[in-house]
Design a protein around this motif. Structure first.
Motif, mmCIF file in Angstrom:
data_model
loop_
_atom_site.group_PDB
_atom_site.id
_atom_site.type_symbol
_atom_site.label_atom_id
_atom_site.label_comp_id
_atom_site.label_asym_id
_atom_site.label_seq_id
_atom_site.Cartn_x
_atom_site.Cartn_y
_atom_site.Cartn_z
ATOM 1 N N LYS A 12 0.830 -1.208 0.000
ATOM 2 C CA LYS A 12 0.000 0.000 0.000
ATOM 3 C C LYS A 12 0.867 1.262 0.000
ATOM 4 O O LYS A 12 0.686 2.160 -0.826
ATOM 5 C CB LYS A 12 -0.916 -0.012 1.250
ATOM 6 C CG LYS A 12 -1.732 1.250 1.447
ATOM 7 C CD LYS A 12 -2.503 1.242 2.769
ATOM 8 C CE LYS A 12 -1.627 1.621 3.950
ATOM 9 N NZ LYS A 12 -2.341 1.583 5.249
ATOM 10 N N TRP A 13 1.854 1.307 0.896
ATOM 11 C CA TRP A 13 2.697 2.508 0.992
ATOM 12 C C TRP A 13 3.620 2.643 -0.210
ATOM 13 O O TRP A 13 3.935 3.749 -0.644
ATOM 14 C CB TRP A 13 3.498 2.497 2.306
ATOM 15 C CG TRP A 13 2.647 2.812 3.492
ATOM 16 C CD1 TRP A 13 2.153 1.929 4.407
ATOM 17 C CD2 TRP A 13 2.158 4.103 3.894
ATOM 18 N NE1 TRP A 13 1.405 2.585 5.359
ATOM 19 C CE2 TRP A 13 1.394 3.922 5.075
ATOM 20 C CE3 TRP A 13 2.303 5.401 3.383
ATOM 21 C CZ2 TRP A 13 0.773 4.980 5.739
ATOM 22 C CZ3 TRP A 13 1.684 6.461 4.042
ATOM 23 C CH2 TRP A 13 0.932 6.241 5.200
ATOM 24 N N GLN A 14 4.086 1.509 -0.742
ATOM 25 C CA GLN A 14 4.949 1.543 -1.926
ATOM 26 C C GLN A 14 4.184 2.153 -3.104
ATOM 27 O O GLN A 14 4.719 2.989 -3.842
ATOM 28 C CB GLN A 14 5.454 0.131 -2.252
ATOM 29 C CG GLN A 14 6.416 0.052 -3.438
ATOM 30 C CD GLN A 14 7.774 0.714 -3.170
ATOM 31 O OE1 GLN A 14 8.131 0.945 -2.014
ATOM 32 N NE2 GLN A 14 8.503 1.037 -4.234
ATOM 33 N N ALA A 15 2.911 1.755 -3.240
ATOM 34 C CA ALA A 15 2.090 2.292 -4.336
ATOM 35 C C ALA A 15 1.899 3.801 -4.163
ATOM 36 O O ALA A 15 1.966 4.568 -5.131
ATOM 37 C CB ALA A 15 0.746 1.571 -4.373
ATOM 38 N N LEU A 16 1.677 4.229 -2.920
ATOM 39 C CA LEU A 16 1.508 5.664 -2.652
ATOM 40 C C LEU A 16 2.789 6.437 -2.977
ATOM 41 O O LEU A 16 2.743 7.556 -3.491
ATOM 42 C CB LEU A 16 1.133 5.886 -1.180
ATOM 43 C CG LEU A 16 -0.294 5.484 -0.779
ATOM 44 C CD1 LEU A 16 -0.461 5.535 0.737
ATOM 45 C CD2 LEU A 16 -1.307 6.417 -1.449
ATOM 46 N N VAL B 217 5.129 5.597 -5.182
ATOM 47 C CA VAL B 217 5.314 5.667 -6.632
ATOM 48 C C VAL B 217 4.357 6.704 -7.238
ATOM 49 O O VAL B 217 4.701 7.400 -8.198
ATOM 50 C CB VAL B 217 5.125 4.274 -7.279
ATOM 51 C CG1 VAL B 217 5.095 4.365 -8.796
ATOM 52 C CG2 VAL B 217 6.235 3.331 -6.833
ATOM 53 N N GLU B 218 3.166 6.827 -6.619
ATOM 54 C CA GLU B 218 2.216 7.848 -7.059
ATOM 55 C C GLU B 218 2.813 9.244 -6.839
ATOM 56 O O GLU B 218 2.678 10.144 -7.668
ATOM 57 C CB GLU B 218 0.953 7.700 -6.207
ATOM 58 C CG GLU B 218 -0.345 8.029 -6.891
ATOM 59 C CD GLU B 218 -1.500 7.614 -5.986
ATOM 60 O OE1 GLU B 218 -1.921 8.459 -5.167
ATOM 61 O OE2 GLU B 218 -1.935 6.443 -6.069
ATOM 62 N N LYS B 219 3.485 9.395 -5.692
ATOM 63 C CA LYS B 219 4.076 10.678 -5.314
ATOM 64 C C LYS B 219 5.304 10.986 -6.174
ATOM 65 O O LYS B 219 5.518 12.111 -6.587
ATOM 66 C CB LYS B 219 4.482 10.612 -3.839
ATOM 67 C CG LYS B 219 4.630 11.945 -3.183
ATOM 68 C CD LYS B 219 3.296 12.458 -2.683
ATOM 69 C CE LYS B 219 3.419 13.917 -2.327
ATOM 70 N NZ LYS B 219 2.097 14.498 -2.067
ATOM 71 N N PRO C 80 6.579 9.478 -9.460
ATOM 72 C CA PRO C 80 6.442 8.536 -10.571
ATOM 73 C C PRO C 80 7.814 8.137 -11.124
ATOM 74 O O PRO C 80 7.961 7.082 -11.721
ATOM 75 C CB PRO C 80 5.639 9.322 -11.609
ATOM 76 C CG PRO C 80 5.034 10.462 -10.876
ATOM 77 C CD PRO C 80 5.934 10.771 -9.733
#
Ligand code: ZN
Length: 530
Positions: A301-305, A307-309, A311
């Motif tokens: 979950k945090w890794q995805a966030l 990468v969103e932050k 890119p």
């Protein structure tokens, strides 16, 4: 590097027995960790990480043990993620631990990295684990948040009551001084006062959870002579494992390795008369311990966030010429190719002519991993967990030698103040008294090297943190110095991108001929192998 293993590969689950084993009456098992800056594992996922700690705790619970987790402080900062979420990713992870087994945490100096109280208040309010502290209190302007920190903390397990005293570093010892924080520097007096009140309340066992220097913990451990219920002290701040054995007159002291690379299991048993026994075991947290699949969801979950932050997090910015060991156990005890590359850039930060000397405390370099093959933006982000602005000033050769002595004080184990250097080479003998350990300090000269000239002025670049006396370095303030300028992270990123544009790889091997730091293995050895 830094790639995550597919979760499916690591779905070995420790299956709990179908018949729950009986909890061993009155015995308690503690798992201690400290100085954790990552929600995930380090060293290419091979070492440490809360995920493996969760597996460990679940295994112990499967054996019928009542497990409590102790945290010796330093978790909110510094890290790449904390620059975005102010440590809330760690709070989330520690709440997960707490749900598996109750977690009691002291605060380290890094919990107080921000100058204002806002993010501490958010972290306190978001925590489900217990914050404990006896020599400090918060004054954040939010009394409800302040009250979350508990002093004189006790808990009950298996019919036994345990008191925890907890201490953190005062600014005199390298802690942070902040307007929202009061810290009592008299650790011994505070600890003894807390212990006395636990004795009056009739607790069965007393333990310490601290974030002070190891030698101070060892001093505190001597309180057992007068207070026999003091069973052990666990701490943080040092990033490599520490152990001081217990005796009738001293409590055992333990610290783990940062990022849960090493943790301690401490089994406390009681006999019918209420006498306790302590059995401690050092656990290397490595690939032998599988990840916990539930916890891995939190990591994902945090890794995805992240990468969103960012890119471009996994974007390649350059290439490493060799495998550079930037693990804390290495970079805090010896010269590192990654450290050399970084400090070399510092000398260029203020234009031509380049500064003659530069150094940095290795504690600034937080990646705790190898740099190899593709250098990703993430590697830069993780190397610099906090902003570091540079200063340009001048010092004489004699002053510089004095300044640098601070880098070799204390025991020769991993120390965040250990310097990575550029523009000179230094030979150190740890068998000599502190502040007199530099055998030779040489600068480039025609035809090779020459001892630094005591009377000449040299130009020097250091991080603002060191210029202001951080990590025990004292740099003279009585002459011209630049304002804090040039952020180190971008200076390094820029240098890597420029090398990449020219088709060059980054980093040089360290050889006996080009080494900058020579730590003598034996006092009779000659510096530089001459
Ligand atoms: Zn610390």
């Amino acid at each position: 590097m830094m790639k995550r293993l597919p979760v499916l590969l690591i779905l070995f689950v420790v299956v709990a027995c179908s018949t729950m084993p009986r909890t061993d009456e009155g015995s308690i098992t503690f798992i201690h960790l400290n100085d954790t800056y990552r929600i995930d594992a380090v060293e290419d996922d091979k070492r440490g990480g809360f995920s493996r700690v969760v597996t460990l705790v679940r295994e112990l619970q499967g054996e019928g043990r009542d497990v409590r987790i102790l945290h010796g402080g330093d978790f909110l900062y510094p890290s790449l993620e904390s620059q975005v979420w102010d440590g809330m990713q760690m709070v989330d992870a520690m709440n997960f631990l707490d749900a598996v087994a109750p977690l009691y945490a002291t605060s380290g100096n890094h919990e107080f990295d921000p100058r204002g109280p806002e993010s501490l208040v958010t972290a306190l309010r978001g925590s489900r684990f217990d914050w404990v502290g006896d020599n400090f209190r918060f004054d954040t302007g939010d009394p409800e948040a302040d009250a979350i920190l508990k002093s004189g903390f006790t808990f009950t397990a298996g019919g036994r009551t345990v008191g925890i005293f907890s201490l953190t570093l005062h600014e005199n010892d390298g802690g942070n001084a902040r307007p929202y924080l009061e810290i009592d520097p008299d650790y011994m007096a505070v600890a003894e006062r807390a212990i006395r009140s636990f004795e009056e309340r009739g607790v069965d066992l007393i333990i310490g959870v601290t974030h002070v220097h190891m030698w101070q913990d060892i001093e505190l451990a001597g309180l057992k002579e007068r207070h026999p219920k003091l069973a052990f002290i666990v701490g943080g701040h040092e990033h490599e494992p520490q152990h001081s054995p217990g005796s009738e007159a001293a409590a055992v002291v333990m610290k783990g390795a940062s990022n849960a690379r090493t943790v301690w299991q401490i089994d406390v048993g009681f006999d019918a008369a209420g006498n306790y026994t302590v059995n401690e075991k050092r656990i290397e947290v490595d690939e032998a311990i599988p990840f916990d699949p539930e916890y891995e969801k939190l990591v994902a979950k945090w890794q995805a966030l992240l990468v969103e932050k960012f890119p471009f997090l996994e974007a390649r910015v350059g290439t490493a010429a060799l495998r550079m060991d930037a693990r804390e156990q290495e970079i805090r005890t010896s010269e590192s190719s990654w450290g050399n590359f970084i400090v070399d850039q510092m000398r260029t930060a203020f234009g031509q002519p380049h500064a003659e000397l530069a150094f940095i405390n290795s504690g600034t370099l937080r990646i705790d991993d190898f740099i190899e093959d593709d250098i990703l933006f993430e590697d830069i982000g993780r190397t610099f967990g906090f902003s570091s602005h540079l200063r340009h000033t001048t010092v004489t050769g004699a002053e510089f030698r004095d300044i640098l002595e601070a880098g070799y004080r204390g025991e020769p184990y991993a120390q965040g103040y250990f310097p990575q250097v550029s523009g000179f080479r230094v030979c150190v003998d740890h068998s000599r008294p502190e502040f007199d350990r530099i055998v030779s300090l040489q600068v480039p000269a025609t035809g090779g090297w020459a001892e630094i000239d005591d009377d000449r002025e040299y130009t020097l670049v250091v991080p603002d943190f060191l210029y202001n006396g951080g990590d025990g370095y004292s740099i003279p303030h009585d002459r011209f110095a630049s304002r804090p300028a040039s952020e180190l992270k971008y200076l390094v990123l820029d240098a890597i991108l420029r090398a990449q544009a020219r088709g060059r790889a980054v980093g040089k091997p360290i050889t006996p001929d080009n080494r900058r730091i020579h730590i003598l293995a034996d006092p009779n050895e000659r510096c530089w192998g001459q």
